[in-house]
Design a protein around this motif. Structure first.
Motif, PDB file in Angstrom:
ATOM      1  N   PHE A   1      -2.670  -7.285   0.148  1.00  0.00           N
ATOM      2  CA  PHE A   1      -3.789  -6.376  -0.092  1.00  0.00           C
ATOM      3  C   PHE A   1      -4.166  -6.245  -1.567  1.00  0.00           C
ATOM      4  O   PHE A   1      -5.050  -5.443  -1.898  1.00  0.00           O
TER       5      PHE A   1
ATOM      6  N   LEU B   1      -7.918  -6.686  -2.228  1.00  0.00           N
ATOM      7  CA  LEU B   1      -8.663  -5.546  -1.698  1.00  0.00           C
ATOM      8  C   LEU B   1      -8.458  -4.316  -2.569  1.00  0.00           C
ATOM      9  O   LEU B   1      -9.425  -3.580  -2.856  1.00  0.00           O
TER      10      LEU B   1
ATOM     11  N   LEU C   1      -3.505   3.131   0.518  1.00  0.00           N
ATOM     12  CA  LEU C   1      -2.884   1.846   0.202  1.00  0.00           C
ATOM     13  C   LEU C   1      -1.939   1.896  -1.009  1.00  0.00           C
ATOM     14  O   LEU C   1      -0.890   1.240  -0.990  1.00  0.00           O
TER      15      LEU C   1
END
Length: 478
Positions: free
Chosen positions: A300, A303, A386
């Motif tokens: 990730f 992102l 996240l």
């Protein structure tokens, strides 16, 4: 039979048909992929026709699913038992096939078996899952359920009725109550609203009550004042009438693996083990957190860089929001999130406190004016969380666990609620996959305590899988 077996017979026939179709698809498909479409193919040098073997294998597979009671009504719709029995029957069949092949020196084509087993087992499990969804939809509408007479004291009956009404997918519909030995002449159980059909302690009176409410099953809960011999005779009579007898002990939020039954002098004694997150289990959970969080951080990273840039451009202020939370054993730590609110959100909280839509100690507003435009999108899909992967990698959090509380929340905790602090808080948990902000405070606490009491690595994996669905549904995320 009072028509009570209509849904059972219908569901059993449907399962039998679907099982047959899936098995035929797997066996015929394996045959075609491995040998082509030539009928009656015989392996060179062997006295075995794979057409007949396929037919025999398919028929035996279908019969073994029945022999393992995988189509039994009481395991349909809820719990892992149905899937376990399907898997056990399939693996036993192919295990026996391997033993027979070895004993008779038959060199069964590995490619044929290697296709039929995984394809068939996967197809059976998928079909069972799809049929379970259909059955659950039916049960939410009050259909395809077993009518249940509850035996016990008033408090136990109310608790059991409430639990079953909140879990309709289990397939039990409380229709009436019976309180043997109760001296009060109550006609209606006050908390559940169920009609009390009697208080006599004889088996014949209970059987009359069963006939009156047309019950398919009887649940014996705590507070039941029946002599063991009476309960034994009642069990015999219920078996003769094909009415199920269910024992519902006064144990709440205890997972199945923690319960062990031992026969002592003819008595089924239930042992409840206490899970402990220490030693090898603690190391396994930490290694799992370390490995998975590390891989997710790498996956990730692009992102998170894009989200960081969007947060920075959307409104003035830092990219990350750092907030003190309370971790395992009450130790404080700094939890990381992408900033989803304006910089002075904490100062503006007091002016909004009377508009709180949260549960208990938690402040929540569906249309909180402090949330930025980007922050609303981040929260909807939990993307703001996240950065907590770095908390997990560092060891202050876990992938799965109770919701990380604020210090002010912990100060207001009752004694029982403090058990949430026995494990690390999690990025996700039962609260995340069960409604998040839509849950009441009591439900949030109950789910967190259930996790603490019944922790297992397999349970963590299941919660992570359910989290993916919860994130995309974005239910309760605001």
């Amino acid at each position: 039979m009072r028509g009570k077996d209509d849904w059972r017979g219908r569901t059993s026939r449907l399962l039998g048909t679907v099982d047959a179709l899936v098995i035929a698809w797997a066996v015929v498909g394996a045959y075609i992929v491995r040998f082509g479409v030539e009928p009656g193919f015989v392996v060179e040098g062997q006295e075995i026709s794979y057409v007949w073997l396929s037919a025999l294998l398919g028929a035996t597979w279908w019969l073994m699913l029945g022999a393992w009671s995988s189509r039994q009504s009481r395991i349909l719709g809820a719990g892992p038992d149905e899937y376990k029995r399907v898997a056990a029957a399939s693996l036993w069949l192919f295990g026996l096939l391997a033993i027979v092949s070895y004993a008779l020196r038959i060199d069964t084509a590995r490619g044929y078996v290697g296709i039929a087993l995984p394809v068939g087992l996967g197809g059976l499990l998928l079909a069972r899952w799809l049929l379970r969804q259909h059955l659950n939809v039916d049960r939410q509408k009050g259909r395809s359920m077993s009518r249940l007479l509850l035996l016990g004291g008033p408090g136990a009956i109310a608790h059991l009725a409430s639990s079953l009404n909140g879990a309709k997918h289990a397939g039990y519909l409380p229709v009436a109550a019976y309180s043997p030995g109760l001296h009060e002449s109550l006609k209606i159980e006050p908390d559940s609203g169920l009609q009390i059909l009697g208080q006599q302690t004889s088996a014949s009176a209970i059987l009359d009550a069963i006939d009156a409410c047309k019950a398919d099953a009887v649940a014996v809960s705590a507070g039941v004042q029946l002599h063991p011999q009476t309960l034994r005779h009642l069990g015999w009579e219920l078996a003769a009438r094909n009415v199920s007898l269910i024992m519902a002990p006064a144990l709440t939020d205890i997972a199945g693996p923690r319960i062990h039954t031992q026969q002592v002098a003819g008595l089924p004694l239930m042992h409840v083990t206490t899970p402990t997150l220490e030693g090898g289990q603690q190391v396994a959970k930490r290694l799992f957190d370390l490995l998975v969080s590390g891989l997710l951080i790498i996956a990730f990273s692009p992102l998170m860089l894009v989200l960081a840039l969007i947060v920075k451009l959307d409104s003035p202020g830092p990219i990350l929001f750092r907030q003190e939370r309370v971790g395992i054993e009450g130790l404080p730590f700094r939890m990381l999130k992408f900033r989803s609110m304006v910089v002075d959100a904490e100062e503006r909280l007091q002016s909004l406190i009377d508009q709180n839509e949260g549960n208990g100690l938690l402040f929540k507003m569906k249309d909180d004016p402090r949330i930025t435009r980007t922050g609303r999108a981040l929260r909807k899909f939990s993307l703001d969380e996240l950065p907590q992967l770095f908390n997990i990698f560092a060891g202050s959090m876990s992938l799965v666990g109770p919701r990380p509380p604020l210090p002010s929340e912990v100060e207001a905790y009752e004694h029982d609620v403090r058990r949430r602090l026995l494990v690390k808080p999690g990025l996700t948990g039962l609260w995340q996959v069960s409604g998040r902000s839509n849950l009441s405070w009591q439900d949030s606490v109950r789910l967190d305590l259930y996790y603490v009491e019944n922790w297992s690595l397999a349970g963590d994996l299941l919660i992570l899988l359910r989290t993916v669905r919860a994130v995309f549904q974005s239910s309760g995320a605001y």
